[in-house]
Design an enzyme around this catalytic site. Structure first.
Site, PDB file in Angstrom:
ATOM      1  CE  LYS C  78      -7.672  -2.957  -5.567  1.00  0.00           C
ATOM      2  NZ  LYS C  78      -6.572  -2.558  -4.656  1.00  0.00           N
ATOM      3  CB  SER C 153      -4.002  -1.235  -7.256  1.00  0.00           C
ATOM      4  OG  SER C 153      -4.197  -1.743  -5.974  1.00  0.00           O
ATOM      5  CB  SER C 177      -3.467  -0.248  -3.337  1.00  0.00           C
ATOM      6  OG  SER C 177      -2.300  -0.505  -4.092  1.00  0.00           O
TER       7      SER C 177
END
Lengths: 482, 96, 488
Positions: C78, C153, C177
């Protein structure tokens, strides 16, 4: 209306740890800009702080030396404000749970001691340094600002006194005493010129005898003890002048202008700052248990106040005790060792703080390089006391010892400074001189005191100056009266 | 009841130079969110010190040892403006 | 093209000589190439660097150096994890072009483990969001239906694993997330016990809630990946230095004799029928396998969302204060530093981030602290107490991971509160700091994945994985998003 000043002092002390408060960057003065930085002290995204244990032990030591309570549990808070030299735009500091609370420092002003309360001492990180470049280097006329983050993250202890200081003189004495404490502890070099010790003063006035606190004014930018005293003095007078002429003291921050000798108001922000303190989530609580506190307590060195007291008990007066207590440890050890083997304390102290220091200064040497130990000093003091050398000869002897020529007795011999103080031989000499100067003897018997000096001089001449003048004087008078 | 907020003050505290229109929009949204968030006030509880670490960590320290710093060139390479080893910014207004 | 393997399979193929790290990487890159136009999972793919790393991994294996289960395995990260010299943006304009001068600890550990980083995946800006629609670089789409969101996210990481453009990925989980996008994309996503995975180098959102964790195809892969990245880190003061459990120990043990609590508060209004029924079915299966099922009430869960939306923004308002245009990142115009900072931040932050900074600043400000932030901390303590009480009765707690399956792109963007409700099942574990995992258990009638959440006590990863493995076996879920055809 009689007014009395009420003063509190906030002192910031940079610690002498090897590494910074929350990261492993080196702590040091004068490095090339931005060379002692890392993600943590630069506030890079993703960076995290980890607390330097040695810094915590240092603040515990400071607190204990100031007679504070060490909190059994203490946490860090974020103090949130935006400023270019604050990389995270928050400072890791302490809010309502500082490491140390409630202590005191005894301060001496003109022989009288006054106890100044310490509100708290807390741990925080220092900010980077801004240099304003542009017209005159003054903040308001700058064209741009250069930022160096070497200082960012250096461990900083903030010590806040209670508003119990009562004069500008005492403010200075407080700051000086506090400095000598932290230097003695070895936790900081507290150099004002380098900024490793800084202070702000909070000054207010109130009617004499009142216990209320007046509106306080924060005074900043005092870079020496002298400027601290001057600034506080000025501010007190300014406030008194203001209220006496019908005005009111405004709560504000004022900047001391050393050249002009006045304080200027700094532009006030709308309202006071909202720091939005909350507990630092990147750190965990500190548990400062009694065992740890006890360990730190045990490692505390003798503090200046105790040392002064100890020297007073030796028999030294206040002034001499003070000077000696503040002297370099190497010098103090010479004094102490000398006294241990029986030297007269006053004499030993005078030698150390007078001639020895003078000798070092002239040659720009460090006390650690001295070729003098306590036994030698004691010997020197003894020789003077016994009259084996005169006081003036002793200075020469000292010079010889310090220059490495040998022990005092040896040097006195070598340099031919030994006084003749053998009573028998001097008696003979005195008798001879009296016999050779009948007119002088007549004069003395006729009431002329001055001839004693002449006669002493004659004996001194006969001995190439080596006779002990006190003994000669004594013997002459004995024989003249006989 | 949506909560009333001095949005200009908050934006200033947070150093966000937003337009009047944007501020109005955020003010309304925040009012609604805070109304929902205010439900925390329904809990009747003792004043709480601060939250302990879930695993009860304390005294997490590092030794006072110097570690290598970053290479200055690499650091300054990321900066918008530098000069002779310094970061450069316009003159600061008086800080807080 | 053969289906993308799991970590375990790929590891076996590598050691059997059936494939090489370079070939695995090329397979991943091919899939990315096939899918990216439609799902936009990645922000950066550093092909050169990845090929070098893969070649080195092959050379090491040939020399008899075996770095562990992730050796030679393509992994996606990420884009809120710092990778030295490689652009790291947190999906924000304010960090456009930013190349960190250091690696996050997890990145170093992956490197030491021989993993091959394929690239940096898309996320909601600064990890704030539940749909990956808040990215400044464009949204990510769900590989099961590209008109829908992948969740957030960590939407990019979830989507990448779902189509096989990486074998595994790392995400971060502050309010769900990792788990929520895993549920919406049909992969396994896990949030470790707070403090077990270093946050050094993770661009902070909410410091007391953030944790990095794995997104993988299987439960076993998840446990293996976790072991590579977790462990004490002296650079993170919140990092746990005690004994770590063995997450793999219970994988084949089955669930007989365990006590499972179904969280009463995480059901009912707002939960899609398909989600509730998948939930119910799986609970029955577990019961049939010898589990004692109990309904447990954790009343503080009702206000968990409220507490989260005070605590997380408060911490983020301080964590994002450092983005001021001075030392890195975007810089706006200004004739004073103050002006420059304010302009920089207004230009650099998107609306959701701006919203949360304002919210957080307000919650901490003078006069409001006690009623909002202070009170939220009390709620947090109550949540921890409810969990503790529950774990006296049961070994694990279960719930849906998300009340709904993947929603349509744009459906919730106009209403922040509606978006926040996506996290209602996942937030309590973040507030308490407990481990939790989402396992895909089936599809709804539209072919959209449903996730089943297992929560465990702190350092309870062993029992968590034990139950998750059984759920996975019962579900028999096939990871075959529509886009898989394109990938194949």
């Amino acid at each position: 209306m009689r007014w009395e000043p009420v003063i509190g002092i906030e002192v910031h002390v940079e610690l002498l740890t090897d590494s910074k408060m929350f990261c492993g960057c080196a702590v040091g003065f004068g490095a090339e800009p931005n060379t002692n930085v890392c993600p943590t002290c630069l506030g890079l995204p993703g960076a995290l702080p980890v607390t330097n244990r040695a810094a915590i032990e240092s603040i515990m030591a400071i607190g204990l030396a100031l007679n504070c309570e060490v909190s059994p549990r203490s946490v860090f808070h974020r103090k949130n404000y935006f400023y270019a030299d604050l990389p995270k735009n928050y400072q890791i500091s302490q809010f309502d749970n500082p490491v140390c609370t409630g202590g005191y420092l005894d301060v001496e002003v003109e022989g009288a001691s006054h106890r100044v309360g310490i509100e708290r001492a807390h741990m925080e990180e220092d900010t980077g340094k801004s240099t304003h470049v542009g017209a005159g280097g003054r903040i308001h006329a700058a064209e741009s600002t250069l930022l160096d983050f070497n200082r960012s993250g250096v461990p900083l202890v903030e010590i806040v006194s209670r508003p119990e200081i009562r004069s500008a003189e005492e403010a200075r004495a407080y700051a000086q005493e506090l400095r000598s404490v932290v230097v003695e502890l070895g936790v900081s070099d507290a150099r004002l010129e380098e900024g490793s010790m800084r202070f702000d003063a909070n000054v207010s006035i109130r009617p004499q005898g009142s216990t209320d606190l007046g509106t306080k004014v924060e005074v900043k930018n005092m870079n020496s003890f002298r400027s601290l005293e001057r600034a506080v003095e000025h501010e007190i007078a300014r406030q008194i002048g203001l209220v006496d002429s019908g005005g009111k003291v405004v709560m504000e921050t004022r900047h001391w202008d050393e050249e002009a000798g006045v304080t200027h108001s700094m532009r006030t922000k709308e309202g006071s700052s909202d720091y939005r303190y909350f507990v630092e989530p990147d750190l965990v609580p500190m548990v400062l248990d009694r065992e740890w506190v006890r360990q730190i307590q045990e490692t505390l060195p003798e503090l200046p106040a105790s040392r002064r007291e100890r020297y007073r008990r030796d028999g030294l007066g206040d002034a001499l005790a003070g000077v000696l207590a503040a002297a370099d440890p190497a010098l103090r050890h010479i004094y102490e060792d000398a006294v241990t083997v029986g030297a007269d304390p006053k004499a030993a102290a005078n030698w150390v703080t007078g001639d020895v220091i003078g000798w070092l200064r002239r040659r720009e040497l460090d006390p650690i390089e001295l070729q003098l130990d306590g036994a030698a000093l004691a010997e020197l003091v003894g020789m003077v006391g016994e009259g084996r050398i005169s006081s003036s000869a002793a200075k020469d002897v000292l010079d010889g010892v310090l220059s490495g020529e040998g022990r005092p007795a040896e040097v006195a011999e070598t340099r031919d400074l030994i006084q003749i103080s053998d009573r028998a031989s001097l008696e003979t000499l005195v008798a001879e001189v009296l016999a050779a100067n009948p007119k002088a003897v007549e004069g003395y018997r006729g009431g002329d005191e001055k001839v004693v000096g002449f006669l002493v001089g004659q004996v001194m001449r006969a001995t190439q100056g080596k006779a002990d003048p006190r003994m000669v004087d004594e013997l002459l008078r004995e024989q003249l009266l006989a | 009841m949506p909560v009333e907020i001095d949005i200009e003050h908050v934006a200033r505290l947070a150093r966000l130079d937003l337009s009047a229109e944007e501020l109005e929009g955020y003010k309304d949204q925040l009012g609604l969110i805070l109304e929902h968030a205010a439900r925390v006030q329904s809990l009747d509880a003792e004043p709480h010190a601060e939250n302990a670490h879930p695993l009860g960590l304390f005294n997490s320290f590092r030794d006072d040892v110097v570690l290598p710093s970053l290479d200055r060139d690499e650091v300054l390479a990321a900066a918008p403006e530098t000069a002779e080893g310094y970061f450069v910014v316009p003159p600061a207004m008086e800080g807080e | 093209m053969s289906p993308m393997p799991s970590v375990v399979e790929a590891g076996r193929w590598l050691r059997d000589g059936e494939t090489t790290a370079v070939r695995l990487l090329e397979g991943a890159l091919q899939r990315a190439a096939n899918c990216e136009a439609q799902i936009h999972a990645f922000l950066t793919i550093d092909r050169e660097r990845a090929l070098e790393t893969a070649a080195r991994a092959d050379a090491d294996l040939a020399d008899g150096i075996d770095r562990g289960p992730l050796h030679g395995i393509p992994i996606a990260l990420k884009d809120n994890m710092c990778t030295r010299g490689v652009e790291t943006t947190a999906a924000s304009q304010i960090l456009a072009g930013y190349r960190p001068p250091y690696d996050a600890t997890v990145v170093s550990r992956l490197g030491e483990g021989g993993a091959v980083v394929v690239g940096k995946t898309n996320l909601d800006e600064f990890a704030m969001g539940s749909s990956t629609e808040n990215s400044a670089y464009g949204p990510t789409f769900n590989p099961w239906d590209i008109t829908r969101v992948p969740g957030g996210s960590s939407g990019g990481s979830a989507a990448a694993v779902a189509v096989g453009s990486s074998v595994a990925a790392l995400g971060s989980d502050t309010g769900g997330s990792i788990r929520q996008p895993a549920a919406l994309c049909g992969v396994v996503g896990m949030k470790p016990t707070y403090g077990t995975v270093s946050r050094y180098g993770l661009i902070a959102f909410a410091s007391s809630l953030d944790q990095i964790g794995p997104l993988t195809r299987t439960v076993e892969d998840s446990a293996l990946t976790l072991e590579v990245i977790w462990g004490h880190d002296p650079l993170d003061a919140t990092s746990y230095s005690g004994d770590y459990p063995d997450p793999k120990a219970g994988l084949d043990r089955g669930v007989a004799g365990l006590r499972v609590g179904v969280v009463k508060e995480l059901s009912g209004e707002g939960y899609e029928p398909a989600v509730e029924s998948a939930m119910g079915e799986m609970v029955s299966r577990l019961e049939g396998a010898g589990v004692e099922v109990v309904e447990v009430s954790l009343p503080s869960f009702e206000i968990a969302l409220s507490a989260y939306y005070l605590i997380a923004p408060a911490e983020c308002s301080a964590n994002l204060a450092r983005f001021d245009g001075i030392r890195y990142g975007h810089r706006g115009q200004g004739s004073t530093t103050e002006g420059l900072m304010s302009r920089t931040r207004a230009e650099g932050f998107g609306p959701e981030v701006t919203r949360r900074i304002l919210l957080g600043t307000y919650a901490l400000s003078a006069g409001y602290y006690e009623a909002f932030y202070g009170q939220a901390q009390r709620v947090r303590a109550a949540i921890q107490e409810d969990f503790t009480r529950a774990y006296q009765q049961v070994d694990v707690l279960v719930s849906p991971t998300s009340p709904t399956v993947a929603f349509a792109a744009g459906e919730r963007t106009a209403n922040p509160l509606a978006m926040y409700l996506s996290d209602i099942c996942t937030i309590p574990s973040n507030l308490a700091g407990h481990p939790a995992i989402s396992v895909p258990v089936g599809l709804d009638s539209q072919g959209l994945p449903i996730g089943f959440q297992v929560m465990a006590p702190p350092l309870g990863e062993e029992v968590m994985y034990q139950v998750a493995a059984e759920v996975e076996r019962f579900a028999g879920f096939e990871l075959a998003p529509t886009l898989q055809e394109v990938a194949s």
